[in-house]
Design a protein around this motif. Structure first.
Motif, short mmCIF file in Angstrom:
data_model
loop_
_atom_site.label_atom_id
_atom_site.label_comp_id
_atom_site.label_asym_id
_atom_site.label_seq_id
_atom_site.Cartn_x
_atom_site.Cartn_y
_atom_site.Cartn_z
N PHE A 43 0.83 -1.20 0.00
CA PHE A 43 0.00 0.00 0.00
C PHE A 43 0.87 1.26 0.00
O PHE A 43 0.58 2.22 -0.71
CB PHE A 43 -0.92 -0.01 1.22
N ALA A 44 1.96 1.24 0.77
CA ALA A 44 2.86 2.39 0.82
C ALA A 44 3.55 2.60 -0.52
O ALA A 44 3.76 3.74 -0.94
CB ALA A 44 3.90 2.20 1.92
N GLN A 45 3.88 1.51 -1.19
CA GLN A 45 4.54 1.64 -2.49
C GLN A 45 3.61 2.33 -3.50
O GLN A 45 4.04 3.17 -4.27
CB GLN A 45 4.94 0.26 -3.02
N VAL A 46 2.33 1.98 -3.46
CA VAL A 46 1.37 2.59 -4.38
C VAL A 46 1.05 4.02 -3.96
O VAL A 46 1.05 4.93 -4.79
CB VAL A 46 0.08 1.74 -4.44
N ARG A 47 0.78 4.20 -2.69
CA ARG A 47 0.30 5.50 -2.21
C ARG A 47 1.42 6.54 -2.08
O ARG A 47 1.25 7.68 -2.46
CB ARG A 47 -0.37 5.30 -0.85
N LEU A 48 2.56 6.14 -1.51
CA LEU A 48 3.65 7.08 -1.26
C LEU A 48 4.75 7.02 -2.31
O LEU A 48 5.64 7.85 -2.31
CB LEU A 48 4.27 6.81 0.12
N ALA A 67 -5.98 5.15 6.24
CA ALA A 67 -6.23 4.91 4.81
C ALA A 67 -5.93 3.47 4.44
O ALA A 67 -6.64 2.85 3.63
CB ALA A 67 -5.39 5.87 3.98
N PHE A 68 -4.88 2.90 5.02
CA PHE A 68 -4.54 1.51 4.76
C PHE A 68 -5.65 0.58 5.23
O PHE A 68 -6.07 -0.33 4.51
CB PHE A 68 -3.21 1.16 5.47
#
Length: 173
Positions: A43-48, A67-68
């Motif tokens: 999720f962090a890779q996509v979002r951030l 959000a996660f």
């Protein structure tokens, strides 16, 4: 930031020191926590747009974690129990980090205390009783306690009386 604030380093220490060495948790718990952080990193890779090795504690703030968890429920179709299981893993990690990185205690406190309150899977919540009915249930526990205390008091009195009668009878004979 200093290297110790790197999330990858903290995650590694969390698994090896806290979960395996200190807590000696089961393999199922470790697998569940591993899956949680795998999903969080994806999720962090996509979002951030950051790789897991580039994440810092500042990236994992309360809004990001919220959000996660929302993404888990909405996009992945996770149940409330699964969401709460993932939240437990994250909160456990931040509890570990609170001892390892006290300089980030404000951020850690916001994340750990942001998600309190009743959950969708709390079996103790009863929604079909009126407020008066719920108040009527409370005295039942009190009455049981009073009845128990009265029983013990009565048993003590009977014991004392019987002891007195036996001692009087033994003196006469």
């Amino acid at each position: 930031m200093k290297p110790a604030c790197n999330v990858a380093t903290l995650i590694e220490r969390f698994f090896t020191e806290r979960l395996m060495r200190q807590r000696n948790v089961s393999a199922n718990t470790i697998a569940s926590y591993r899956d949680t952080f795998r999903l969080l990193f994806m999720f962090a890779q996509v979002r951030l747009r950051k790789s897991p090795s580039a994440l810092t504690l500042a990236d994992l703030d309360a809004t990001f974690i919220g959000a996660f968890l929302t993404d888990l429920e909405v996009k992945r179709g996770a149940s409330a129990k699964t969401r709460n299981l993932r939240l437990t893993a994250i909160r456990s990690f931040f509890r570990f980090v609170s001892f390892e990185e006290p300089a980030h205690s404000a951020l850690i406190q916001r994340v750990r205390h942001f998600f309190h309150g009743p959950t969708a899977t709390n079996p103790k919540l009863v929604h079909y009783l009126a407020a008066g009915s719920m108040q009527g249930l409370r005295p039942l526990r009190y009455e049981k306690r009073v009845a128990r205390n009265r029983f013990f008091l009565l048993a003590a009195i009977v014991f004392v009386v019987l002891f007195g009668i036996i001692s009087v009878l033994l003196r006469r004979y």
